[in-house]
Write a protein that holds these residues in place. Structure first.
Motif, mmCIF file in Angstrom:
data_model
loop_
_atom_site.group_PDB
_atom_site.id
_atom_site.type_symbol
_atom_site.label_atom_id
_atom_site.label_comp_id
_atom_site.label_asym_id
_atom_site.label_seq_id
_atom_site.Cartn_x
_atom_site.Cartn_y
_atom_site.Cartn_z
ATOM 1 N N ALA A 12 0.841 -1.203 0.088
ATOM 2 C CA ALA A 12 -0.024 0.033 -0.056
ATOM 3 C C ALA A 12 0.855 1.363 0.065
ATOM 4 O O ALA A 12 2.111 1.269 0.669
ATOM 5 N N VAL A 13 0.366 2.243 -0.828
ATOM 6 C CA VAL A 13 0.960 3.555 -0.932
ATOM 7 C C VAL A 13 -0.224 4.674 -0.334
ATOM 8 O O VAL A 13 -1.170 4.729 -0.626
ATOM 9 N N SER A 14 0.416 5.615 0.693
ATOM 10 C CA SER A 14 -0.423 6.785 1.376
ATOM 11 C C SER A 14 -0.587 7.665 0.256
ATOM 12 O O SER A 14 0.357 7.825 -0.744
ATOM 13 N N GLU A 15 -1.557 8.363 0.547
ATOM 14 C CA GLU A 15 -1.444 9.855 -0.025
ATOM 15 C C GLU A 15 -0.372 10.644 0.244
ATOM 16 O O GLU A 15 0.329 10.386 1.472
ATOM 17 N N GLY A 16 0.272 11.748 -0.159
ATOM 18 C CA GLY A 16 1.272 12.512 0.207
ATOM 19 C C GLY A 16 1.082 13.611 1.122
ATOM 20 O O GLY A 16 -0.129 13.871 1.606
ATOM 21 N N ALA A 17 2.036 14.069 2.039
ATOM 22 C CA ALA A 17 1.610 15.235 3.020
ATOM 23 C C ALA A 17 2.945 15.777 2.877
ATOM 24 O O ALA A 17 4.169 15.559 2.815
ATOM 25 N N VAL A 18 2.664 17.348 3.242
ATOM 26 C CA VAL A 18 3.766 18.026 3.381
ATOM 27 C C VAL A 18 4.415 18.197 4.791
ATOM 28 O O VAL A 18 3.632 18.446 5.554
ATOM 29 N N VAL A 19 5.786 17.724 5.041
ATOM 30 C CA VAL A 19 6.125 18.116 6.578
ATOM 31 C C VAL A 19 6.956 19.300 6.520
ATOM 32 O O VAL A 19 7.961 19.302 5.750
ATOM 33 N N ALA A 20 6.861 20.156 7.277
ATOM 34 C CA ALA A 20 7.445 21.511 7.337
ATOM 35 C C ALA A 20 8.534 21.106 8.427
ATOM 36 O O ALA A 20 8.250 20.714 9.386
#
Length: 577
Positions: free
Chosen positions: A462-470
């Protein structure tokens, strides 16, 4: 130089040696110039628009000194017009093929009146006809590459010795990852995207056809893909080939747009929906011809795998938003929410007849086949990033891994990777009994990341949706009041290195702190130093900070409290309370 005897074995050995010479690029064909001519030429359509007796208006043929692999039409007006194109090859004129607008294109870009690329297979001339006279019409011709095409032929001849390179790693979800021919086989190192790679999410998949003649040979496919990519980039001005995957009539699956076939790469294949979908094109024209059975089987397998990898079902419909920047391609209002099939024909979302009547009418059976192939082998992987910036090399994130029925997957290894063609690892975690996981990411800069579960033989990948980590910069600060003086020496470090640090000076008061001044200190090699002068003896709080930039969020040091004593008196500790 040793000679090879003219025997059956000698001929085979000599042929393999020659093909190896060609494949490695050490050889050069006589037809290839040292400095290749431009691949794309733009030629005006000449003569008058004359009726052809079949209900169309046509212009005189456009001849080319170089063999043409792909051709298309650009024009100024009108917008509502049907266009067809044919090519002149060694066996005469090809059948007419649709070459008008088909709703492909990137979002956030104006729609240009440029038709679809048509495969011409080394033609000497092309001719255009239209339902109405075109103003400002030009033929866009993409010339072939004789050296690269010969290498393609050589690879096909050697297919029994060394198969075409396949995409790795394998991430088995649904029916398992199909054999996907890697992009480098057709694109090589020279066919790079013209711009940054974009990532979105996968909520649905669009099926297309490419509107080229269906009689291409196996060894012609790499040249066909290169020519389509050149047309999309160099004529239409897109970043790369528009499709994420392509399927040929032999049932082979090809990786298309760069960025990673396991991720949600934003293509230019379904205007207004590119950031929420993946796009697969079947090479050929299927308005009146049936798609080959092998291509349909490969298409069903590919779609079942791709949707399962992203935790999506293959059946039913999904609610998606029409991107206003791409609404010119659709019959819907920009910003509207519409329900589209999870496996959609291009015409379901955009104003086009793509993927052709005969392929479109096979989509219900294709969906049933994909649903059977998927079965229950679907895992769902969630990723959550904190709303506030994380510290340098220690940014937290977490999520949960479950099966499609909601039961947790425990003891599984989850990788967190920076999104990109190479998916650089940033952290890993093991899932708890409830499927949850947390980790700290070794990120020096802010980044868009994804989580990946590679599967374990029992549970699907499985691959998750992306997220921006600041990620904020790490800043240290030390301050030393100088004896018998109002001067305070300051020094510290900043990682990653920044050109400057701002030092805020606060007066400590019973009700809190009051900002007195902000001084800028240049930083070199990640270190800064200098001094400040406070206005009077007393208690102060100092904070060093960096401003946000393209790489990092704004960062700040731990506050440092100091006491500056009366002139001539030693400095003491800061007052309590």
């Amino acid at each position: 130089m040793a000679t090879v005897p003219f025997t059956r074995r000698g001929v085979v050995v000599g042929a393999l040696a020659g093909l190896g010479w060609l494949l490695t690029g050490r050889g050069r064909l006589p037809a290839a110039a040292a400095t290749p001519a431009p691949r794309v030429s733009s030629r005006p359509l000449t003569g008058r628009w004359r009726p052809d007796g079949e209900g169309w208006l046509r212009r005189e043929p456009v001849y080319s000194a170089r063999p043409v692999d792909v051709a298309g039409v650009q024009w100024e007006a009108p917008a509502d017009v049907r266009i067809e194109l044919r090519a002149l090859g060694p066996r005469g004129w090809s059948p007419w093929v649709a070459a008008g607008l088909a709703g492909h294109g990137p979002d956030a870009a104006p729609a240009t009146r440029a038709g679809e690329p048509v495969w011409c297979a080394g033609a000497r001339a092309v001719q255009v006809r239209a339902s109405r006279a075109l103003r400002g019409a030009r033929a866009q011709l993409v010339a072939g590459d004789p050296v690269a095409s010969a290498r393609d032929w050589a690879r096909e001849r050697l297919a029994g010795v060394a198969a075409l390179a396949l995409l790795t790693p394998r991430l088995d979800a649904g029916p398992g990852q199909p054999a996907i021919i890697a992009r480098r086989v057709w694109a090589g190192a020279a066919e790079r995207p013209h711009g940054p790679i974009g990532y979105g999410r996968i909520a649905l998949a669009f099926v297309h056809h490419t509107e080229n003649a269906n009689g291409y040979g196996r060894h012609e496919v790499p040249a066909l893909l290169r020519a389509i990519a050149h047309y999309h980039r160099d004529v239409l001005g897109w970043k790369d080939i528009g499709y994420n995957f392509l399927v040929d009539r032999y049932g082979r699956v090809w990786e298309g747009r760069a960025g990673g076939a396991h991720d949600a790469v934003v293509g230019a294949q379904a205007g207004a929906y590119n950031t929420a979908s993946t796009g697969v094109a079947v090479l050929g024209s299927f308005q009146s011809e049936l798609p080959p059975t092998g291509a349909l089987r490969a298409l069903a397998h590919l779609l079942a795998w791709k949707l399962a990898l992203h935790g999506q079902p293959t059946g039913g419909r999904v609610r998606v938003r029409v991107d206003p920047d791409g609404a010119q391609y659709t019959p819907f209002r920009g910003g509207a929410h519409v329900f589209l099939p999870r496996i959609a024909g291009h015409r379901d979302g955009d104003s086009t007849d793509c993927p052709g009547d005969r392929l479109y009418h096979r989509l219900p059976a294709l969906r049933r086949s994909a649903r059977r192939l998927t079965g229950s082998r679907v895992s769902l992987l969630a990723l959550a990033a904190p709303a506030s910036p994380g510290p340098y090399l220690q940014a937290p994130c977490g999520g949960r891994l479950i099966q499609r029925d909601g039961s947790p997957i425990s003891g599984a290894t989850v990788l967190v990777q920076v999104r990109g063609p190479r998916s650089v690892a940033a952290g890993h975690a093991s899932t708890a009994p409830d499927g949850s996981w947390t980790t700290q990411l070794s990120l020096p800069h802010s980044a868009e990341v994804r989580a990946l579960f590679a599967g374990d033989g029992v549970h699907a990948a499985a691959v998750s949706e992306g997220a921006v980590v600041a990620v904020s910069a790490a800043i240290t600060l030390s301050a030393s009041p100088q004896p018998a003086s109002l001067v305070v020496a300051v020094a510290g470090a900043v990682e990653p290195a920044k050109p400057a640090v701002v030092l805020d000076v606060y007066a400590s008061e019973p009700g809190g702190s009051r900002l007195l001044a902000s001084d800028r200190f240049a930083a070199a090699g990640g270190r800064y130093s200098g001094s400040i002068t406070v206005p009077a003896p007393g208690s102060y709080r100092l904070i060093a900070r960096t401003r946000a930039d393209d790489l990092n969020a704004a960062g700040s040091s731990t506050p440092v409290d100091i006491t500056v004593a009366q002139s001539g008196s030693p400095a003491g500790p800061p007052p309590s309370g």
